[in-house]
Each structure stands twice: as C-alpha cells, then as structure tokens.
Design an enzyme around this catalytic site. Sequence first.
Site, PDB file in Angstrom:
ATOM      1  N   SER A 130      -0.623   4.042   0.939  1.00 23.98           N
ATOM      2  CA  SER A 130      -1.319   4.892   1.902  1.00 23.98           C
ATOM      3  C   SER A 130      -0.424   5.381   3.042  1.00 23.98           C
ATOM      4  O   SER A 130      -0.502   6.564   3.416  1.00 23.98           O
ATOM      5  CB  SER A 130      -2.538   4.166   2.468  1.00 23.98           C
ATOM      6  OG  SER A 130      -3.515   3.983   1.467  1.00 23.98           O
ATOM      7  N   TYR A 181      -4.454   1.398 -12.735  1.00 25.44           N
ATOM      8  CA  TYR A 181      -3.271   2.244 -12.909  1.00 25.44           C
ATOM      9  C   TYR A 181      -2.001   1.425 -13.108  1.00 25.44           C
ATOM     10  O   TYR A 181      -0.900   1.973 -13.104  1.00 25.44           O
ATOM     11  CB  TYR A 181      -3.110   3.223 -11.744  1.00 25.44           C
ATOM     12  CG  TYR A 181      -3.152   2.611 -10.369  1.00 25.44           C
ATOM     13  CD1 TYR A 181      -1.996   2.111  -9.771  1.00 25.44           C
ATOM     14  CD2 TYR A 181      -4.341   2.533  -9.663  1.00 25.44           C
ATOM     15  CE1 TYR A 181      -2.019   1.551  -8.517  1.00 25.44           C
ATOM     16  CE2 TYR A 181      -4.380   1.980  -8.389  1.00 25.44           C
ATOM     17  CZ  TYR A 181      -3.216   1.493  -7.831  1.00 25.44           C
ATOM     18  OH  TYR A 181      -3.248   0.929  -6.577  1.00 25.44           O
ATOM     19  N   ASP A 221     -14.112   6.000  -1.845  1.00 23.68           N
ATOM     20  CA  ASP A 221     -13.677   5.556  -3.174  1.00 23.68           C
ATOM     21  C   ASP A 221     -14.418   6.309  -4.282  1.00 23.68           C
ATOM     22  O   ASP A 221     -13.816   6.771  -5.254  1.00 23.68           O
ATOM     23  CB  ASP A 221     -13.909   4.056  -3.342  1.00 23.68           C
ATOM     24  CG  ASP A 221     -12.910   3.212  -2.576  1.00 23.68           C
ATOM     25  OD1 ASP A 221     -11.774   3.683  -2.361  1.00 23.68           O
ATOM     26  OD2 ASP A 221     -13.244   2.080  -2.192  1.00 23.68           O
ATOM     27  N   ASN A 252     -14.853   2.083   3.189  1.00 19.89           N
ATOM     28  CA  ASN A 252     -13.395   1.989   3.178  1.00 19.89           C
ATOM     29  C   ASN A 252     -12.752   2.899   4.219  1.00 19.89           C
ATOM     30  O   ASN A 252     -11.532   2.925   4.347  1.00 19.89           O
ATOM     31  CB  ASN A 252     -12.832   2.313   1.787  1.00 19.89           C
ATOM     32  CG  ASN A 252     -12.862   3.791   1.478  1.00 19.89           C
ATOM     33  OD1 ASN A 252     -13.751   4.519   1.933  1.00 19.89           O
ATOM     34  ND2 ASN A 252     -11.902   4.264   0.697  1.00 19.89           N
ATOM     35  N   LYS A 303     -14.188  -4.567   3.257  1.00 11.58           N
ATOM     36  CA  LYS A 303     -15.042  -3.399   3.026  1.00 11.58           C
ATOM     37  C   LYS A 303     -16.521  -3.674   3.278  1.00 11.58           C
ATOM     38  O   LYS A 303     -17.268  -2.746   3.612  1.00 11.58           O
ATOM     39  CB  LYS A 303     -14.850  -2.873   1.600  1.00 11.58           C
ATOM     40  CG  LYS A 303     -13.489  -2.248   1.361  1.00 11.58           C
ATOM     41  CD  LYS A 303     -13.402  -1.657  -0.035  1.00 11.58           C
ATOM     42  CE  LYS A 303     -12.070  -0.985  -0.275  1.00 11.58           C
ATOM     43  NZ  LYS A 303     -12.014  -0.326  -1.593  1.00 11.58           N
ATOM     44  N   SER A 350       0.815  -1.220   0.000  1.00 15.72           N
ATOM     45  CA  SER A 350       0.000   0.000   0.000  1.00 15.72           C
ATOM     46  C   SER A 350       0.845   1.265   0.000  1.00 15.72           C
ATOM     47  O   SER A 350       1.849   1.382   0.715  1.00 15.72           O
ATOM     48  CB  SER A 350      -0.927   0.009   1.220  1.00 15.72           C
ATOM     49  OG  SER A 350      -1.652   1.222   1.274  1.00 15.72           O
TER      50      SER A 350
END
Length: 295
Positions: A29, A242, A114, A99, A78, A27
């Site tokens: 994040s 992506y 999201d 999320n 989720k 991740s």
Amino acid sequence: MNTTPDYIPITGHTRLTALLGSPVTHSISPLMHNESFRLLGLDYVYLCFDVKEDTLEEAVRGLRQTGIRGFNLTMPNKNKIVQLADRLSLSVQLIGAANTIVNDNGILTAYNTDGYGFMQSVKDAGHEITGKTMTLMGIGGAAAAICAQAALDGVKKIHIFARPTSRFWNRTEDMIKKIHQKTACTVILHENGDLPALKKALEESALLVNATSVGMAPHTGNSIIEDASLLTPHLAVGDIIYNPRETKLLSMARERGCPTFNGMYMLLYQGAEAFKLWTGREMPVDVIKEKYFSE
C-alpha cells in the site's frame, strides 16, 4: 516535457494517510499510494503503523487529534474499528467490518473497499455478473465484503458455502438477513459438505469465487473444489489468493476451459477506492498496475 516531480517534499501542509495493522511491513500500500500522490502532484504521504487490536482505540484517538486525512485497516483491526467510527457506510453496516476511514474535521466515517475492489477486478477480467448468480466459498472477512458489495451492485443470487463449525457462521446469518432487508439479492448459506447443493449452485452460477485461504502458499497443493468435473466452461472462476498467482483451483479451472483471474487486482482496486475517498481524485491505476501489479 515531463512535469511530474521526482518526489513530493514533506511540508507543513502535507496530509497524512496510513495503514494500521499487524504485521504491516510486507504491505504494498505505501508504494501504490505514495507513487499515486507523486504522479498527481498531491501533497499527501502514506505510512504504515504496527497497531494491534488492543491498542487500536488509543491509536485512533491520537490520529483523530492529529487531523489525519484517513487510514486503512488490515488484520486484526477491521472489526473493532466499526465501534470507534462515527459514521458507517451501507456496506460496513451490512458486513460489520471496515478497511478504510475518512476523517472529515474530526468525524470518522468507515468504509469497506474490499468488496468494491473485488467487483472491479471482476469487470477488469471482462465479466459482467449484474443480475446473475454467483457462488462464494468462505465466510471470513473478505468473503463478507464480496458478498455485501455483490448484493449492492445488483447480483441476483449468491450461494455461500462454508463450514458450519466456523466462528463466522452466526455472523454470516445475520449479514444475510440485512442483505435481504436492504437489497433485492437472495443469499443462501450452505454447508461445505453438501455436494449436491454445490453442483446445483455451480450449474446456475456465472462466477465461482474462492474467498478462503485454501490453496495459498505454502499449501499450494490444496483446492477448495476437489472435483474438477464441477467446473464447466460457462463458469468464470476467481480466487482472491495472489500467492501463488495461479492456485490449484485456477489451474484446474483453466484446464477445464473456464476463464480465470486471481486476487491481485482486488488489492489494487480496493486501494484505488480508498485513494479516491481521501483525495477526491482517481488513482492512476493503469500506471500503478503496470509498476506494481504486472504479472
């Protein structure tokens, strides 16, 4: 003179935020959130915890007791988190998945950022689809979030195309009923194989979105749209994938004269919205975009 600290020391006052999912080691994040905390001088830290669905309830119980400020959820957590939260945002009520959790003195509120992230990426790419029609390929979690947020943001009509054998078909029908009750948007669910319906939908749409994994590495030779003639220059084309940065669908669309964009900034903006929910501050998205999301 630069007054931005090189790092924010961990203290007895540092507030915890986190990501719960499995796997989480890949991740981005932690990088984007911890750098944002540093740039704004906020006494927060963001960590990743490998938590599977069968241990989520126990993990959330513990985190609630620790006073964690909030956390993100990624797969496979989720859907189950919705059962564990105390309050649900409108988008979560529509989708049935979240999320982001915000903890206010032990009260857990579930959000889904999201869809917000995607709608911001549409604006970032220079497109305005409020009051217009869009076509959405797929009915998985990302597709549901995009559909619900687009409806809440004032998109007039959404055509969804998916396999009728999908395990999400019935869930999507339920979501559409809720969208029709809560918003002015019209959502129509079509079978993937209905090519006349697809052609008609694309003719009236301002935006086509691939919200499936078709075309994702390593299967980069695949495209959710096989007939390039369906893509005309009036149509903006987005792909939530992506990796690669340009999927076969986006390559086909570009060659047909369509403006295109990928899913990188959806990831950025969903994180920025979670950041704001936790801290009340705007993430410095321009800096984070340049540092972690540049092409």
